[in-house]
Design an enzyme around this catalytic site. Structure first.
Site, short mmCIF file in Angstrom:
data_model
loop_
_atom_site.label_atom_id
_atom_site.label_comp_id
_atom_site.label_asym_id
_atom_site.label_seq_id
_atom_site.Cartn_x
_atom_site.Cartn_y
_atom_site.Cartn_z
N ASP A 83 -1.57 3.53 10.01
CA ASP A 83 -1.93 3.34 8.61
C ASP A 83 -1.05 2.25 7.98
O ASP A 83 -0.63 2.34 6.82
CB ASP A 83 -1.84 4.64 7.81
CG ASP A 83 -2.57 4.55 6.47
OD1 ASP A 83 -3.19 3.51 6.19
OD2 ASP A 83 -2.52 5.53 5.70
N GLY A 89 1.14 3.21 0.17
CA GLY A 89 1.04 2.66 1.52
C GLY A 89 2.37 2.15 2.02
O GLY A 89 3.25 1.79 1.24
#
Lengths: 320, 425
Positions: free
Chosen positions: B303, B322
């Protein structure tokens, strides 16, 4: 002395008590004809307000001015913030202007913590998002102490939207530190699920709340009133109603509002507090707000003394 | 094409051997190999792994080339030991047409550092309203097989059912970002003791678990493949365990950060720790590690989510979620799993290659096999320095941490992409 005041958790019992004692001295200034001390002459205090909060800003402004500091009011409206300047750039600007203290109100939880990384001066959290409002907790503690003579052992009942309340978070931390017993009351939707489950676990097992402040949760206001020394009513935003935290304002007022009948269930000496601004008729009726038990106006007065004490101590005024 | 003779390397932890790479494949393995004209690489003490495959990478191109490009992300991947990455669809424009996925695929080929396999969006514009042209993306030069609205959940159960069914025609798989949107409105971090203290709106574990429970039932009902992105809670592990025991065709990934970090990181309010799904608790980390070992979770996927400085150097609530991951994933796997090389190869190369349908990847180095492999120094340790990363962004949550292992070399079809720990181009 601590450098910043970001959270009620920054204060141990000795520091908190020192602030309250200093505030008591500051309060004597308010009674004089010339309400001014020279303690912070030549120091600059910036009020950096990203949210409208006239009462808190004025309180800090009065506190700084009574200590003879230079006060700069920086509000998000009509400033570079409206043009999209980042918090960091604003911080660097204040830094460049030589701010000795920045009092910050911000809609985002933790913004004062970020600010404290970017400025050399002291940062005072004047309310951040749904996180904390430590000077409110200090002025509440000051008010309780001056009305009831002590804090240790007091039963303080905090009623309402605890989930979104920075006032409740700071009060829970500070009052626990100072030895008061806090009971949170409200609809279960407005009590943080972690506190509710920990409190429930503590009730059944006699322990288990090790990581969180020592709190009790109760959903029945009438049950806790007879044993409360202090009832603190929190403001309920009307928009919570449209988000299904509770069915209607009327039902909320019926179950969790403080009216005259409920107030009479309190012990003789008990006081009623509210951080303001009130929704009269929602969480509190005019009969209660204007009663002799109500400390609401006193809280405003005490707010200035407490904020004077905080600025004075953070800026090392006692060493000057 | 240069031949490479790798001397004294341990294949997945076995006794040292030599390994000859020629014409893009592993030509030979064995003791004391010799080859005229081959470049010799002294690999004493190094371990060879099949090149890593990342099923979940955000390369940001097209749209946010200031945060990452296909090329810079490919370089970061190669330095992390990867030979293939699957590029998520949430670019601008969204990768929801054959045109965009072919563009990303072509940029990957031009960079030539890893195989970039585009993932296609499930719904037009990631809006969750109607299916994107999944067949057109599958038939394109990019040969898309994984479809995901990652960043958004395909929340509508009927649309999710249709997507699961539709991709059966070309053996596709739906990779779901499991997040019930109504339960996470305004959510900033894991809902629990820390969020309560910090006054940040909670992202409850149940918002993930409820979607996974629904989706495994849907996949079971229509007999389709489902892949679950970034599993983050102990409860999700239990839902997956039960589904797998029933024979549901579901695979699942966990990120390095969910294997290592917990929600207490948020106490600084530094948004470098803000990620979606959020960092959870110690209890979740323990369950995720156990599930990765026992196979309920099939793979580690990074990710990798680069963000520009201004999108992180701000208030927590305003920051984008993120974290970077490509250049640190293998080190974190080593930290968490120890030098269990076969398990690492299974979770970071073979299985992700199989899920993605990348047939030339995920193969252990052996004669005749495409030479997609990486050489790791397991004895090395390094302190993560954000400024030294190849990614254009700096949002690593591991800054200053000392992590085990170092990628010394990576080969893509026999050509080095990394040598001496440095990207060759």
């Amino acid at each position: 002395m601590i450098r910043h005041l970001l959270s009620g958790a920054d204060l141990d019992a000795a520091t908190a008590t020192r602030i309250l004692d200093t505030a008591a001295e500051m309060a004597t200034v308010a009674g004089r004809e010339v309400k001014k001390l020279p303690a912070l002459r030549g120091r600059t205090v910036v009020n950096l307000f990203y949210e409208d909060s006239t009462r808190t800003r004025i309180s800090f402004e009065a506190a700084a001015k009574r200590l003879s500091a230079d006060v700069i009011n920086f509000s998000a409206k009509g400033s570079s913030v409206a043009k999209g300047e980042s918090l960091k750039d604003t911080a660097l600007t204040l830094q460049a202007m030589g701010a000795d203290a920045v009092v910050v109100r911000h809609p985002a939880s933790g913004a004062p913590h970020r600010l404290a990384e970017w400025v050399d001066g002291s940062v005072v959290n004047a309310g951040d998002g749904t996180h904390e409002h430590p000077t409110q907790a200090l002025l509440d503690a000051y008010t309780m102490r001056s009305r009831l003579g002590r804090l240790a052992g007091l039963s303080v009942t905090v009623v309402g939207d605890v989930l979104h309340s920075r006032v409740a978070r700071s009060n829970v931390l500070l009052l626990s530190t100072l030895g008061a017993k806090v009971t949170l009351v409200g609809p279960p939707t407005l009590i943080p699920v972690d506190w509710a489950t920990r409190a429930a676990a503590a009730n059944t097992s006699g322990g288990g709340a090790a990581q969180s402040p020592d709190i009790t949760v109760c959903y029945d206001l009438d049950a806790v009133l007879p044993t409360s020394d202090v009832v603190m009513m929190l403001r309920v935003q009307r928009e919570r109603m449209t988000d299904s935290y509770f069915p209607s304002a009327r039902e909320y007022a019926r179950r969790y509002g403080l009216d005259g009948q409920r107030m009479r269930r309190l012990p003789e000496h008990a006081i009623v507090m509210h951080p303001g601004p009130m929704n009269r008729g929602m969480e509190i009726t005019p009969e209660v707000a204007d009663s002799a038990r109500s400390t609401i106006v006193e809280q405003v007065t005490n707010g200035v003394s407490v904020r004077m004490a905080v600025l004075y101590l953070l800026l090392g005024g006692n060493n000057a | 094409m240069t031949a490479y003779l790798i001397k004294g390397v341990s294949l997945l932890g076995a006794e040292p051997t030599d390994l000859l790479i020629r014409d893009g494949v592993v030509a030979e393995t064995g003791a004391d190999l010799a080859a005229d004209g081959a470049t010799v690489i002294d690999a004493a003490g190094l371990v060879a792994l099949p090149g890593l495959v990342d099923l979940h990478t955000h390369l940001r191109e097209p749209g946010r080339e200031d945060a990452e490009t296909v090329e810079s992300g490919s370089r970061a991947a190669a330095l992390g030991g990867y030979t293939a990455v699957c590029a998520m669809a949430n670019t601008s424009p969204v990768a929801d047409t054959a045109g965009v996925v072919e563009q990303v695929w072509r940029l990957g080929r031009e960079a030539g550092l890893v195989d970039v396999q585009p993932i296609g969006a499930v719904t037009v514009g990631l809006a969750g309203e109607r299916l994107a042209e999944l067949g057109a993306m599958a038939d394109s030069a990019a040969r898309v097989r994984i479809f995901s609205d990652d960043g958004h959940c395909v929340a509508d159960p009927r649309l999710m059912r249709r997507a699961l069914e539709y991709v059966k025609a070309f053996d596709g798989v739906i990779a779901q970002h499991a997040e019930e949107p109504r339960l996470t409105e305004g959510a900033q971090m894991h809902e629990g003791a820390v969020s309560t203290r910090l006054g940040l709106t909670g992202w409850p574990a149940v918002a993930e678990e409820a979607i996974i429970a629904r989706d495994v039932l849907l996949a079971e009902h229509v007999g389709s493949r489902l892949h679950v992105c970034h599993v983050s809670t102990a409860g999700s592990v239990e839902v997956l365990r039960q589904a797998k025991a029933r024979g549901v065709r579901v695979t699942a990934e966990v990120t390095p950060h969910h294997l290592l970090l917990t929600d207490v990181r948020a106490e600084t309010y530094d948004p470098v720790y803000k990620v979606n799904p959020p960092l959870r608790t110690d209890e979740d980390v323990t369950a995720l590690r156990a599930a990765l070992v026992d196979g309920v979770i099939d793979i580690v996927a990074t990710d990798h989510a680069p963000h520009a400085v201004e999108d992180k150097e701000c208030e927590w609530a305003y920051a984008r979620p993120g974290m970077l991951g490509l250049e640190t994933a293998l080190s974190i796997a080593l930290e968490v799993l120890g030098p269990r090389w076969d398990l690492i190869a299974e979770r970071m190369s073979r299985t992700p290659a199989r899920i993605a349908g990348l047939e030339s990847h995920g193969l252990d180095p052996a004669p005749g096999v495409p030479a997609n492999l990486t050489l790791v120094d397991p004895a090395a340790r390094r302190v993560v320095e954000p400024g030294e990363l190849a990614s254009l962004s700096r949002n690593t949550p591991y800054a200053g941490m000392s992590l085990p292992g170092r990628v010394v070399a990576t080969f893509l079809r026999g050509e080095p992409t990394v040598l001496d720990g440095k990207a060759v181009k």
